[in-house]
Design a protein around this motif. Structure first.
Motif, mmCIF file in Angstrom:
data_model
loop_
_atom_site.group_PDB
_atom_site.id
_atom_site.type_symbol
_atom_site.label_atom_id
_atom_site.label_comp_id
_atom_site.label_asym_id
_atom_site.label_seq_id
_atom_site.Cartn_x
_atom_site.Cartn_y
_atom_site.Cartn_z
ATOM 1 N N PHE A 23 76.907 28.083 28.182
ATOM 2 C CA PHE A 23 76.644 28.503 26.838
ATOM 3 C C PHE A 23 77.787 29.312 26.383
ATOM 4 N N GLU A 24 78.322 29.083 25.471
ATOM 5 C CA GLU A 24 79.231 30.180 24.569
ATOM 6 C C GLU A 24 78.981 30.688 23.422
ATOM 7 N N ASN A 25 79.569 32.091 23.177
ATOM 8 C CA ASN A 25 79.276 32.447 22.059
ATOM 9 C C ASN A 25 79.639 31.665 20.765
ATOM 10 N N SER A 26 78.724 31.545 19.840
ATOM 11 C CA SER A 26 79.021 30.737 18.504
ATOM 12 C C SER A 26 78.841 31.700 17.307
ATOM 13 N N VAL A 27 79.660 31.313 16.354
ATOM 14 C CA VAL A 27 79.296 32.170 15.139
ATOM 15 C C VAL A 27 78.568 31.254 14.135
ATOM 16 N N LEU A 28 77.483 31.738 13.764
ATOM 17 C CA LEU A 28 76.646 31.033 12.838
ATOM 18 C C LEU A 28 76.787 31.845 11.609
ATOM 19 N N SER A 29 76.346 31.275 10.326
ATOM 20 C CA SER A 29 76.344 31.933 8.965
ATOM 21 C C SER A 29 74.793 32.222 8.724
ATOM 22 N N CYS A 30 74.220 33.384 8.378
ATOM 23 C CA CYS A 30 72.907 33.648 7.843
ATOM 24 C C CYS A 30 72.502 33.028 6.720
ATOM 25 N N GLU A 31 71.430 32.606 6.700
ATOM 26 C CA GLU A 31 70.591 31.667 5.758
ATOM 27 C C GLU A 31 70.313 32.559 4.547
ATOM 28 N N ASP A 32 69.743 33.812 4.956
ATOM 29 C CA ASP A 32 69.516 34.767 3.948
ATOM 30 C C ASP A 32 70.537 35.526 3.145
ATOM 31 N N CYS A 33 71.406 36.173 4.026
ATOM 32 C CA CYS A 33 72.436 37.024 3.475
ATOM 33 C C CYS A 33 73.860 36.409 3.368
ATOM 34 N N GLY A 34 74.002 35.187 3.986
ATOM 35 C CA GLY A 34 75.284 34.759 4.114
ATOM 36 C C GLY A 34 76.375 35.221 5.337
ATOM 37 N N GLU A 35 76.030 36.354 5.753
ATOM 38 C CA GLU A 35 76.659 37.066 6.709
ATOM 39 C C GLU A 35 76.829 36.226 7.956
ATOM 40 N N GLU A 36 77.971 36.101 8.636
ATOM 41 C CA GLU A 36 78.358 35.363 9.905
ATOM 42 C C GLU A 36 77.760 36.372 11.012
ATOM 43 N N PHE A 37 76.905 35.768 11.843
ATOM 44 C CA PHE A 37 76.654 36.406 13.240
ATOM 45 C C PHE A 37 76.949 35.594 14.517
ATOM 46 N N VAL A 38 77.282 36.470 15.449
ATOM 47 C CA VAL A 38 77.294 35.722 16.669
ATOM 48 C C VAL A 38 76.012 35.642 17.270
ATOM 49 N N PHE A 39 75.842 34.330 17.785
ATOM 50 C CA PHE A 39 74.825 33.732 18.517
ATOM 51 C C PHE A 39 75.406 33.593 19.868
ATOM 52 N N SER A 40 75.095 34.894 20.789
ATOM 53 C CA SER A 40 75.657 34.857 22.022
ATOM 54 C C SER A 40 75.149 33.756 23.137
ATOM 55 N N GLY A 41 76.170 33.719 24.103
ATOM 56 C CA GLY A 41 75.854 32.590 24.929
ATOM 57 C C GLY A 41 74.376 33.013 25.752
ATOM 58 N N GLU A 42 74.235 34.286 26.015
ATOM 59 C CA GLU A 42 73.036 34.629 26.439
ATOM 60 C C GLU A 42 71.971 34.449 25.773
ATOM 61 N N GLU A 43 72.020 34.723 24.645
ATOM 62 C CA GLU A 43 70.830 34.521 23.559
ATOM 63 C C GLU A 43 70.554 32.985 23.358
ATOM 64 N N GLN A 44 71.767 32.041 23.506
ATOM 65 C CA GLN A 44 71.314 30.779 23.468
ATOM 66 C C GLN A 44 70.851 30.103 24.530
ATOM 67 N N GLN A 45 71.184 30.715 25.536
ATOM 68 C CA GLN A 45 70.486 30.421 27.068
ATOM 69 C C GLN A 45 68.761 30.537 26.717
#
Ligand code: ZN
Ligand code: ZN
Length: 91
Positions: free
Chosen positions: A3-25
């Motif tokens: 899993f690699e870190n990916s950048v997602l954008s938040c549905e609520d505030c629109g800010e981008e956040f990192v969904f880390s490989g660890e979290e994805q796993q």
């Protein structure tokens, strides 16, 4: 599976956040869906769900220390810290 870190954008505030490989796993192993919201927004929603209210800092009208209350102080009523509130209630 890698899993690699990916950048997602938040549905609520629109800010981008990192969904880390660890979290994805973590999510993948538990069969969770990809989060749609950043962490602060998720926590805010969780707090709203569990009935926790946002705390507001204010100054105790009795002893003057800073205290936190679960409502927005309106200014037309004195607000007391926990100690003073209990002391006053004791009378
Ligand atoms: Zn957000
Ligand atoms: Zn006080």
């Amino acid at each position: 599976m890698e899993f690699e870190n990916s950048v997602l954008s938040c549905e609520d505030c629109g800010e981008e956040f990192v969904f880390s490989g660890e979290e994805q796993q973590f999510y993948y192993e538990r069969g969770f869906q990809t989060p749609k919201r950043c962490k602060p927004c998720r926590q805010r929603r969780k707090a709203a769900r569990t009935g926790q209210r946002e705390l507001h800092s204010t100054i105790c009208a009795e002893c003057g220390i800073e205290t936190q209350v679960p409502f927005k102080p309106s200014g037309d009523r004195p607000v007391y810290c926990r100690d003073c509130y209990q002391k006053r209630r004791g009378f």
